[in-house]
Design a protein around this motif. Structure first.
Motif, PDB file in Angstrom:
ATOM      1  N   MET A   1      40.454  12.443  -8.625  1.00 24.70           N
ATOM      2  CA  MET A   1      39.679  12.275  -9.825  1.00 24.70           C
ATOM      3  C   MET A   1      38.157  12.641  -9.769  1.00 24.70           C
ATOM      4  N   ASP A   2      37.476  12.788  -8.795  1.00 22.87           N
ATOM      5  CA  ASP A   2      35.998  12.849  -8.714  1.00 22.87           C
ATOM      6  C   ASP A   2      36.108  14.237  -9.281  1.00 22.87           C
ATOM      7  N   ASP A   3      37.290  15.300  -8.916  1.00 22.97           N
ATOM      8  CA  ASP A   3      36.955  16.836  -9.250  1.00 22.97           C
ATOM      9  C   ASP A   3      36.653  16.707 -11.009  1.00 22.97           C
TER      10      ASP A   3
ATOM     11  N   LEU B   1      34.302   4.467  -6.627  1.00 23.15           N
ATOM     12  CA  LEU B   1      35.889   4.770  -6.610  1.00 23.15           C
ATOM     13  C   LEU B   1      36.469   5.810  -7.582  1.00 23.15           C
ATOM     14  N   TYR B   2      35.889   6.967  -7.729  1.00 27.58           N
ATOM     15  CA  TYR B   2      36.390   7.886  -8.344  1.00 27.58           C
ATOM     16  C   TYR B   2      36.997   8.982  -6.713  1.00 27.58           C
ATOM     17  N   SER B   3      36.579   8.482  -5.922  1.00 27.58           N
ATOM     18  CA  SER B   3      36.241   9.345  -5.026  1.00 27.58           C
ATOM     19  C   SER B   3      37.879   8.753  -4.404  1.00 27.58           C
ATOM     20  N   GLN B   4      37.944   7.709  -4.227  1.00 28.30           N
ATOM     21  CA  GLN B   4      40.013   7.166  -4.118  1.00 28.30           C
ATOM     22  C   GLN B   4      40.987   7.491  -5.126  1.00 28.30           C
ATOM     23  N   LEU B   5      40.204   8.022  -6.121  1.00 33.57           N
ATOM     24  CA  LEU B   5      41.673   8.010  -7.135  1.00 33.57           C
ATOM     25  C   LEU B   5      41.519   8.563  -7.564  1.00 33.57           C
ATOM     26  N   ARG B   6      43.053   9.013  -7.713  1.00 33.35           N
ATOM     27  CA  ARG B   6      44.005  10.660  -7.998  1.00 33.35           C
ATOM     28  C   ARG B   6      45.127  10.573  -9.296  1.00 33.35           C
ATOM     29  N   PHE B   7      45.133  11.664  -9.723  1.00 30.06           N
ATOM     30  CA  PHE B   7      45.923  10.934 -10.498  1.00 30.06           C
ATOM     31  C   PHE B   7      47.546  11.836 -10.891  1.00 30.06           C
ATOM     32  N   PHE B   8      47.554  10.964 -11.161  1.00 27.66           N
ATOM     33  CA  PHE B   8      49.856  10.968 -11.531  1.00 27.66           C
ATOM     34  C   PHE B   8      50.553  11.635 -12.345  1.00 27.66           C
ATOM     35  N   ASP B   9      49.624  10.652 -13.172  1.00 32.58           N
ATOM     36  CA  ASP B   9      50.127  10.643 -15.054  1.00 32.58           C
ATOM     37  C   ASP B   9      49.292  11.537 -15.782  1.00 32.58           C
ATOM     38  N   ASP B  10      49.236  12.170 -16.761  1.00 37.28           N
ATOM     39  CA  ASP B  10      48.235  12.359 -17.459  1.00 37.28           C
ATOM     40  C   ASP B  10      48.837  13.029 -19.027  1.00 37.28           C
TER      41      ASP B  10
END
Length: 233
Positions: free
Chosen positions: A107-109, A121-130
């Motif tokens: 996410m932080d990209d 927080l965003y450094s740990q988030l990974r998106f799996f649905d968009d």
């Protein structure tokens, strides 16, 4: 519209997705632009290897509950809208293979955050649905904190930022198959206090969903979604 291109659906969640895509294709009231399974990478096709790599390489020893929702495809996607000219009913989902989501979709990209708390927080988030086709800026994310067995699920909307959802990963995937990705359905599983402009822009479509989907898709129960919507209006 492209359907399943592999007759051998080996995993229960793939079978359930196949049914959901067929339900969309069979709904005459909906104009379905996309309803498809993506490609299968042989490197990512066996759950034992995928989850072992995530546990040892990413420090994510995911639970049996999470593993029970494994699918081999790089994505499973749909994009559709109501055929009625005055309708606000539109939906999209694009589910990503769990390995690709957790090791590629940082996410932080995309969004770094505005303060230290958000950046962490965003450094740990990974998106799996968009929603790449509609470009709505909405996505669902797993919080890939080291050691997590059942990662938190968060919802991101460019209007509201990141919000933790009440659902876990399996609950989210269950809800996608029921809602068919109706825009903004995720707000119904976030704190009502976050129902700002992002929710407002989706509310008409959500009203149509709870009014029409019980007839369009009678195999699913929309009671909880209706109650959650009414509590936010």
């Amino acid at each position: 519209m492209t359907g399943n291109n592999d007759a051998a659906l080996r995993f229960p969640f793939e079978e359930r997705c196949d049914k959901a895509l067929r339900e969309l294709g069979g709904a005459a009231e909906l104009d379905v632009e996309v309803a498809e399974f993506g490609e299968i990478s042989q490197l990512l096709a066996e759950p034992s290897g995928v989850f072992r790599t995530l546990a040892t390489g990413e420090d994510l020893p995911l639970s049996e509950r999470v593993q029970g929702y494994f699918f081999r495809r790089d994505r499973i996607a749909a994009h559709w809208r109501s055929r009625r000219a005055d309708s606000r009913l539109v939906g999209e989902f694009s589910l990503t293979h769990i390995m690709r989501a957790l090791v590629e979709h940082y996410m932080d990209d995309i969004w770094e955050g505005e303060d230290d708390w958000e950046r962490e927080l965003y450094s740990q988030l990974r998106f799996f649905d968009d929603t790449p086709l509609s470009g709505s800026g909405r996505m669902a994310l797993l919080r890939a904190a080291p050691g997590a067995t059942d990662p938190e699920v968060w919802f991101f909307d460019t209007r509201q930022g990141a919000m933790r959802m009440e659902l876990d990963y399996s609950g989210y995937l269950d809800a996608v198959l029921v809602t068919k990705g109706v825009m903004g359905w995720q707000y119904l599983y976030c704190e009502p206090a976050f129902s700002g402009m992002g929710f407002v822009s989706s509310s008409a479509g959500l009203k149509e969903m709870v009014e029409t989907f019980p007839t369009l898709f009678p195999d699913h129960d929309y009671t909880d979604l209706r109650a959650r919507l009414e509590a936010r209006l």
